[in-house]
Scaffold this motif. Structure first.
Motif, PDB file in Angstrom:
ATOM      1  N   THR A   1     -19.483  15.824 -52.169  1.00 49.13           N
ATOM      2  CA  THR A   1     -18.353  16.583 -51.627  1.00 49.13           C
ATOM      3  C   THR A   1     -17.667  15.810 -50.502  1.00 49.13           C
ATOM      4  OG1 THR A   1     -19.471  18.672 -52.138  1.00 49.13           O
ATOM      5  CG2 THR A   1     -17.657  18.763 -50.553  1.00 49.13           C
ATOM      6  N   LEU A   2     -18.469  15.224 -49.614  1.00 47.69           N
ATOM      7  CA  LEU A   2     -17.921  14.452 -48.499  1.00 47.69           C
ATOM      8  C   LEU A   2     -17.121  13.263 -48.998  1.00 47.69           C
ATOM      9  CD1 LEU A   2     -17.708  13.874 -45.471  1.00 47.69           C
ATOM     10  CD2 LEU A   2     -19.885  12.627 -45.636  1.00 47.69           C
ATOM     11  N   VAL A   3     -17.648  12.547 -49.999  1.00 46.88           N
ATOM     12  CA  VAL A   3     -16.971  11.366 -50.556  1.00 46.88           C
ATOM     13  C   VAL A   3     -15.630  11.768 -51.166  1.00 46.88           C
ATOM     14  CG1 VAL A   3     -17.060   9.614 -52.365  1.00 46.88           C
ATOM     15  CG2 VAL A   3     -19.084  10.061 -50.957  1.00 46.88           C
ATOM     16  N   ILE A   4     -15.628  12.880 -51.915  1.00 45.61           N
ATOM     17  CA  ILE A   4     -14.388  13.345 -52.553  1.00 45.61           C
ATOM     18  C   ILE A   4     -13.350  13.721 -51.500  1.00 45.61           C
ATOM     19  CG2 ILE A   4     -13.370  15.175 -53.959  1.00 45.61           C
ATOM     20  CD1 ILE A   4     -15.976  15.253 -55.561  1.00 45.61           C
ATOM     21  N   LEU A   5     -13.773  14.442 -50.468  1.00 46.34           N
ATOM     22  CA  LEU A   5     -12.836  14.867 -49.420  1.00 46.34           C
ATOM     23  C   LEU A   5     -12.255  13.680 -48.658  1.00 46.34           C
ATOM     24  CD1 LEU A   5     -14.707  17.993 -47.986  1.00 46.34           C
ATOM     25  CD2 LEU A   5     -12.652  17.974 -49.400  1.00 46.34           C
ATOM     26  N   ILE A   6     -13.106  12.690 -48.349  1.00 41.55           N
ATOM     27  CA  ILE A   6     -12.629  11.491 -47.656  1.00 41.55           C
ATOM     28  C   ILE A   6     -11.657  10.724 -48.539  1.00 41.55           C
ATOM     29  CG2 ILE A   6     -13.317   9.226 -46.765  1.00 41.55           C
ATOM     30  CD1 ILE A   6     -15.885  10.531 -45.733  1.00 41.55           C
ATOM     31  N   ALA A   7     -11.963  10.653 -49.846  1.00 36.84           N
ATOM     32  CA  ALA A   7     -11.081   9.960 -50.789  1.00 36.84           C
ATOM     33  C   ALA A   7      -9.715  10.638 -50.864  1.00 36.84           C
ATOM     34  CB  ALA A   7     -11.734   9.910 -52.174  1.00 36.84           C
ATOM     35  N   VAL A   8      -9.719  11.979 -50.944  1.00 37.91           N
ATOM     36  CA  VAL A   8      -8.454  12.723 -51.002  1.00 37.91           C
ATOM     37  C   VAL A   8      -7.664  12.529 -49.711  1.00 37.91           C
ATOM     38  CG1 VAL A   8      -7.427  15.023 -51.114  1.00 37.91           C
ATOM     39  CG2 VAL A   8      -9.337  14.444 -52.618  1.00 37.91           C
ATOM     40  N   ALA A   9      -8.365  12.590 -48.563  1.00 40.69           N
ATOM     41  CA  ALA A   9      -7.691  12.372 -47.274  1.00 40.69           C
ATOM     42  C   ALA A   9      -7.084  10.977 -47.217  1.00 40.69           C
ATOM     43  CB  ALA A   9      -8.686  12.557 -46.131  1.00 40.69           C
TER      44      ALA A   9
END
Length: 339
Positions: free
Chosen positions: A8-16
């Motif tokens: 989840t953290l990786v996906i959120l950082i990628a989207v940001a």
């Protein structure tokens, strides 16, 4: 559980990161989403939500429930007190049904199973959005909007009726734990709840619009992602397909309801299944209504009512099936880790 959090953290950082790198497109998309909300969602939904919340927080709800609650009892096998939430949910707009169901649940007027059952069918775009925004404004036909609205309401009622047999029927007496609330206090609380809900909806629309501007989501898939922009921004869909899109509601709307869904201990894949079922039912009902109430194709601009684009629907449904499988796998995975 830790792996899930890391993912989840990786996906959120990628989207940001993507939003920062493509900030120009993201800003343009966010502005489009804000404009869409400002012109459609905020003016049409806010006044209704305030009124509905006032009714649900005062004894006005009891008056309606005692007068028409027998419909909830005989049609949906639910307590009389649920009738206002169902009625206002179907005419008010997408989040209304879930928000009013949550209002009943947190006050202890319905139990967990009843709340879950309500969430499975008490879901509709509402007469203001479907008839006015989609029908009159986007398609240029109020009659088309009425057909779409009826197909969505009938679809929800059919699902609710079928689900009524999932539990043993028993006498449903009227009861309410709502304390007598003065109009002033109810107005203040209702306005606060309505504004928070509308701001939440607007924020999701802005986020999804920004992401869409960057990735250019195909028009056939856009209504499954964000229903307001996907439907109001394109008038070329066949009417039956529009009925299916509106009944499904879009992932953006689904995410807005996750807190309510979680509070009732309902699984998202359960909610998703009934949204897909509702979409299929609405598609068939719209086709049937068009046979009973024909609409002249020339009324619409760039709209092919009689043409069914099977390839578009199949692609969209395939994506939904993949999303559904992913949700189920994640749910099973989390259960195994807990055990």
């Amino acid at each position: 559980m830790k792996r899930k959090n890391v993912l989840t953290l990786v996906i959120l950082i990628a989207v940001a990161g993507i939003l920062i790198i493509f900030s120009k497109d993201a800003r343009a998309g966010a502005l489009e989403g804000l404009t869409l909300s400002q012109n459609t969602i905020i003016p049409s939904l806010t006044p209704l939500l305030i009124i509905f919340f006032i009714i649900m927080k005062t004894s006005a709800k009891d008056i309606i429930a005692k007068a028409f609650g027998f419909i909830s009892v005989y049609v949906f096998n639910l307590p009389q007190v649920t009738f206002p939430a169902i009625f206002f949910g179907l005419i008010g707009g997408y989040p209304t049904g879930a928000l009013l169901t949550n209002e009943l649940f947190i006050k202890g007027e319905i139990d967990e199973k009843q709340a879950q059952r309500l969430l499975r069918f008490n879901f509709c775009g509402g007469c203001g959005f479907i008839i006015t925004a989609v029908g009159a404004a986007t398609l240029g036909s109020t009659k088309a909007g009425v057909i779409l609205f009826l197909s969505n309401v009938i679809s929800s009622v059919i699902i609710g009726l079928i689900l009524s047999f999932s539990e043993k029927r028993k006498p449903q007496s009227y009861y309410s734990y709502t304390e007598e609330t003065g109009f002033g206090d109810a107005l203040t609380a209702a306005t606060d709840s309505a504004i928070k809900s509308v701001l939440n909806i607007t924020a999701f629309i802005i986020l999804f619009s920004a992401i869409n501007k960057i990735f250019s989501i195909p028009k056939e898939l856009m209504p499954f992602i964000e229903i307001t922009g996907g439907v109001c921004g394109n008038s070329s869909y066949p009417l039956a397909q529009l009925g299916a899109y509106l009944s499904f509601g879009g992932l953006c709307i689904h995410f807005q309801l996750l807190s309510v869904i979680t509070r009732t201990k309902m699984k998202y894949y359960d909610f998703l299944f009934f949204r897909i079922l509702g979409g299929l039912l609405s598609y068939c009902i719209t086709k049937l209504l068009l046979l009973l109430i024909p609409i002249d194709v020339t009324v619409f601009s760039n709209t092919s009512i009689g043409v069914v684009q099977f390839s578009s629907v199949n692609i969209a449904l395939s994506v939904l099936m993949i999303i559904g499988c992913f949700v189920i796998i994640m749910d099973i995975s989390s259960k195994k880790k807990i055990i």
